[in-house]
Design an enzyme around this catalytic site. Structure first.
Site, PDB file in Angstrom:
ATOM      1  N   ASP A 132       3.360  49.313 -13.870  1.00  0.00           N
ATOM      2  CA  ASP A 132       2.417  50.128 -13.094  1.00  0.00           C
ATOM      3  C   ASP A 132       3.114  51.398 -12.626  1.00  0.00           C
ATOM      4  O   ASP A 132       4.339  51.442 -12.506  1.00  0.00           O
ATOM      5  CB  ASP A 132       1.961  49.354 -11.845  1.00  0.00           C
ATOM      6  CG  ASP A 132       0.908  48.292 -12.155  1.00  0.00           C
ATOM      7  OD1 ASP A 132       0.317  48.310 -13.249  1.00  0.00           O
ATOM      8  OD2 ASP A 132       0.677  47.435 -11.271  1.00  0.00           O
ATOM      9  N   ARG A 185      -1.234  53.242 -20.273  1.00  0.00           N
ATOM     10  CA  ARG A 185      -2.503  53.044 -19.560  1.00  0.00           C
ATOM     11  C   ARG A 185      -2.752  54.352 -18.804  1.00  0.00           C
ATOM     12  O   ARG A 185      -1.906  54.761 -18.011  1.00  0.00           O
ATOM     13  CB  ARG A 185      -2.421  51.901 -18.546  1.00  0.00           C
ATOM     14  CG  ARG A 185      -3.657  51.848 -17.628  1.00  0.00           C
ATOM     15  CD  ARG A 185      -3.411  51.062 -16.335  1.00  0.00           C
ATOM     16  NE  ARG A 185      -3.134  49.684 -16.608  1.00  0.00           N
ATOM     17  CZ  ARG A 185      -2.374  48.916 -15.817  1.00  0.00           C
ATOM     18  NH1 ARG A 185      -1.821  49.418 -14.724  1.00  0.00           N
ATOM     19  NH2 ARG A 185      -2.151  47.661 -16.120  1.00  0.00           N
TER      20      ARG A 185
HETATM   21  P1  FDA Z   1     -13.368  57.257  -9.421  1.00  0.00           P
HETATM   22  O1  FDA Z   1     -12.483  56.925  -8.272  1.00  0.00           O
HETATM   23  O2  FDA Z   1     -13.722  58.679  -9.649  1.00  0.00           O
HETATM   24  O3  FDA Z   1     -14.654  56.383  -9.313  1.00  0.00           O
HETATM   25  C1  FDA Z   1     -15.707  56.477 -10.256  1.00  0.00           C
HETATM   26  C2  FDA Z   1     -16.744  55.414  -9.949  1.00  0.00           C
HETATM   27  O4  FDA Z   1     -16.158  54.137 -10.177  1.00  0.00           O
HETATM   28  C3  FDA Z   1     -17.184  55.355  -8.481  1.00  0.00           C
HETATM   29  O5  FDA Z   1     -18.233  56.217  -8.253  1.00  0.00           O
HETATM   30  C4  FDA Z   1     -17.593  53.891  -8.357  1.00  0.00           C
HETATM   31  O6  FDA Z   1     -18.850  53.681  -8.926  1.00  0.00           O
HETATM   32  C5  FDA Z   1     -16.579  53.197  -9.210  1.00  0.00           C
HETATM   33  N1  FDA Z   1     -15.401  52.767  -8.433  1.00  0.00           N
HETATM   34  C6  FDA Z   1     -14.156  53.278  -8.484  1.00  0.00           C
HETATM   35  N2  FDA Z   1     -13.319  52.602  -7.668  1.00  0.00           N
HETATM   36  C7  FDA Z   1     -14.062  51.671  -7.073  1.00  0.00           C
HETATM   37  C8  FDA Z   1     -13.774  50.658  -6.136  1.00  0.00           C
HETATM   38  N3  FDA Z   1     -12.566  50.487  -5.613  1.00  0.00           N
HETATM   39  N4  FDA Z   1     -14.815  49.863  -5.741  1.00  0.00           N
HETATM   40  C9  FDA Z   1     -16.033  50.008  -6.265  1.00  0.00           C
HETATM   41  N5  FDA Z   1     -16.363  50.950  -7.157  1.00  0.00           N
HETATM   42  C10 FDA Z   1     -15.404  51.771  -7.558  1.00  0.00           C
HETATM   43  N6  FDA Z   1      -3.457  53.738 -10.057  1.00  0.00           N
HETATM   44  C11 FDA Z   1      -2.147  54.094  -9.958  1.00  0.00           C
HETATM   45  O7  FDA Z   1      -1.819  55.057  -9.262  1.00  0.00           O
HETATM   46  N7  FDA Z   1      -1.197  53.373 -10.646  1.00  0.00           N
HETATM   47  C12 FDA Z   1      -1.516  52.334 -11.461  1.00  0.00           C
HETATM   48  O8  FDA Z   1      -0.620  51.732 -12.048  1.00  0.00           O
HETATM   49  C13 FDA Z   1      -2.883  51.969 -11.555  1.00  0.00           C
HETATM   50  N8  FDA Z   1      -3.284  50.929 -12.350  1.00  0.00           N
HETATM   51  C14 FDA Z   1      -4.619  50.711 -12.565  1.00  0.00           C
HETATM   52  C15 FDA Z   1      -5.039  49.734 -13.484  1.00  0.00           C
HETATM   53  C16 FDA Z   1      -6.377  49.576 -13.763  1.00  0.00           C
HETATM   54  C17 FDA Z   1      -6.790  48.571 -14.785  1.00  0.00           C
HETATM   55  C18 FDA Z   1      -7.342  50.389 -13.113  1.00  0.00           C
HETATM   56  C19 FDA Z   1      -8.798  50.281 -13.418  1.00  0.00           C
HETATM   57  C20 FDA Z   1      -6.944  51.307 -12.167  1.00  0.00           C
HETATM   58  C21 FDA Z   1      -5.603  51.480 -11.880  1.00  0.00           C
HETATM   59  N9  FDA Z   1      -5.181  52.391 -10.930  1.00  0.00           N
HETATM   60  C22 FDA Z   1      -3.840  52.699 -10.829  1.00  0.00           C
HETATM   61  C23 FDA Z   1      -6.156  52.978  -9.973  1.00  0.00           C
HETATM   62  C24 FDA Z   1      -6.708  54.303 -10.470  1.00  0.00           C
HETATM   63  O9  FDA Z   1      -5.689  55.279 -10.396  1.00  0.00           O
HETATM   64  C25 FDA Z   1      -7.897  54.773  -9.629  1.00  0.00           C
HETATM   65  O10 FDA Z   1      -7.511  54.910  -8.299  1.00  0.00           O
HETATM   66  C26 FDA Z   1      -9.106  53.848  -9.683  1.00  0.00           C
HETATM   67  O11 FDA Z   1      -9.268  53.295 -10.950  1.00  0.00           O
HETATM   68  C27 FDA Z   1     -10.395  54.599  -9.341  1.00  0.00           C
HETATM   69  O12 FDA Z   1     -10.615  55.617 -10.258  1.00  0.00           O
HETATM   70  P2  FDA Z   1     -11.827  55.635 -11.314  1.00  0.00           P
HETATM   71  O13 FDA Z   1     -11.296  56.153 -12.599  1.00  0.00           O
HETATM   72  O14 FDA Z   1     -12.481  54.321 -11.392  1.00  0.00           O
HETATM   73  O15 FDA Z   1     -12.787  56.775 -10.812  1.00  0.00           O
END
Ligand code: FDA
Length: 308
Positions: A132, A185
């Site tokens: 990560d 990732r």
């Molecule tokens: P964004 O935050 O723009 O959200 C888009 C939409 O997704 C929202 O409108 C909502 O509908 C939905 N959504 C997003 N988060 C939600 C939540 N918590 N609850 C409910 N709905 C939500 N970060 C990092 O810094 N280091 C890492 O190693 C990782 N590893 C990682 C693994 C995996 C499998 C995932 C999915 C995410 C990570 N992350 C991470 C976290 C990542 O950086 C980020 O903070 C979150 O995925 C939220 O970003 P989105 O791309 O979902 O979009």
């Protein structure tokens, strides 16, 4: 909303709240929306259920920034047990590891040695370790460790990394990782970063996510695109279709408990999906970062708590 995000990220570092939260039954109940449970067995049970729904898993034993060598080895031991259990139960799962949990804050050599042992174990079990990515003060050292372990001929392909689209440096990092053939990732990034290192505007983070996804999809290595954002997913799908990239050449990754509807929909439509399943007693910082991403979750969780 950016203010609320900052507030939750600040709360995620509050030691007293963490101490109280992780021991309270309400805290444990609230966290169960995003955390598989407190024990390895809980995580394995959830992994099996997720596999039955047609999705892969990556298991995360929660914990960051250990303060002694013994703690680092104890944390690593959980991962060794996980790798054995995954093999024994024939689960479709790999593991996600944070280097600060493996002692990076104490010594680079310690964290690198532990990571290498884990990757060796994973390799022998035909599995994979994803490192990560934590905050930007650790980006370079994380890249260095992953590249060094990956460069060992017998471990090639058994370790991967995470890149965050909010960092300016990520495009150059991805170029280098693509040249090395390291699995990435891609995510947007979950920490609070200053404008000197990260795009302050969400629109720029999103645009960069799409650009970097396209670089990744264009190459021969199997990568993971980690997002719940339907706009990101639509852009990736459209790029893949336009360039004849088969849906089994990459995977979408999402967090346990977040957008389960979208996870299932993508599987129905023939895409590969991996669910990130965290478990363990040290759930507080992870949980707070999930609230930071979507402060509306607080109301959703409170409503559910009152209903029970
Ligand atoms: P964004 O935050 O723009 O959200 C888009 C939409 O997704 C929202 O409108 C909502 O509908 C939905 N959504 C997003 N988060 C939600 C939540 N918590 N609850 C409910 N709905 C939500 N970060 C990092 O810094 N280091 C890492 O190693 C990782 N590893 C990682 C693994 C995996 C499998 C995932 C999915 C995410 C990570 N992350 C991470 C976290 C990542 O950086 C980020 O903070 C979150 O995925 C939220 O970003 P989105 O791309 O979902 O979009």
């Amino acid at each position: 909303m950016p203010l609320l995000r900052s507030a939750f990220i600040a709360l995620s570092r509050n030691r007293l709240l963490r101490h109280l939260g992780e021991r309270s039954s309400i805290g444990i109940k609230l966290s169960s929306r995003f955390i598989a449970g407190m024990e390895i067995e809980d995580a394995l049970r959830v992994a099996e259920a997720v596999n039955h729904q047609g999705m892969s898993v990556t298991l995360d034993s929660l914990g960051e920034s250990v303060t002694s060598v013994a703690e680092a080895h104890k944390a690593a031991d959980v991962y060794h047990r996980l790798l054995d259990a995954i093999a024994e139960r024939k689960l479709d799962a790999n593991v996600s590891v944070k280097l600060t949990q493996m002692g990076l804050g104490l010594s680079r050599d310690l964290a690198e040695g532990i990571a290498e042992d884990l990757v060796r174990h994973a390799h022998a079990a035909r599995n994979f370790v994803r490192i990560d990515m934590e905050d930007s003060s650790l980006t370079q050292v994380t890249l260095d460790i992953v590249r060094r372990v990956h460069a060992k001929p017998d471990l090639r392909g058994s370790i991967g990394i995470v890149i965050q689209s909010y960092l300016y440096r990520s495009e150059a990092d991805i170029e280098q990782l693509l040249a090395d053939g390291i699995r990435v990732r891609l995510c947007k990034g979950a920490y609070k970063e200053p404008p000197e290192v990260a795009f302050p505007k969400k629109a720029d983070v999103d645009a960069n996510f799409i650009r970097l996804s396209c670089f990744l999809l264009d190459g021969p290595v199997y990568h993971g695109l980690a997002t719940h954002d339907e706009n990101m997913i639509a852009a990736i799908r459209s790029f893949a279709t336009k360039h004849g990239i088969d849906s089994n050449r990459f995977e979408f990754q999402m967090l346990f408990g977040v957008r389960r509807d979208l996870q299932r929909q993508l599987v129905r439509e023939g895409y590969k999906v991996r669910v990130y399943v965290p478990f363990g007693r040290e759930w507080y910082p992870y949980f707070m970062r999930r609230l930071a991403e979507r402060p509306a979750n607080v109301f959703f969780l409170a409503k559910n708590l009152l209903r029970k």
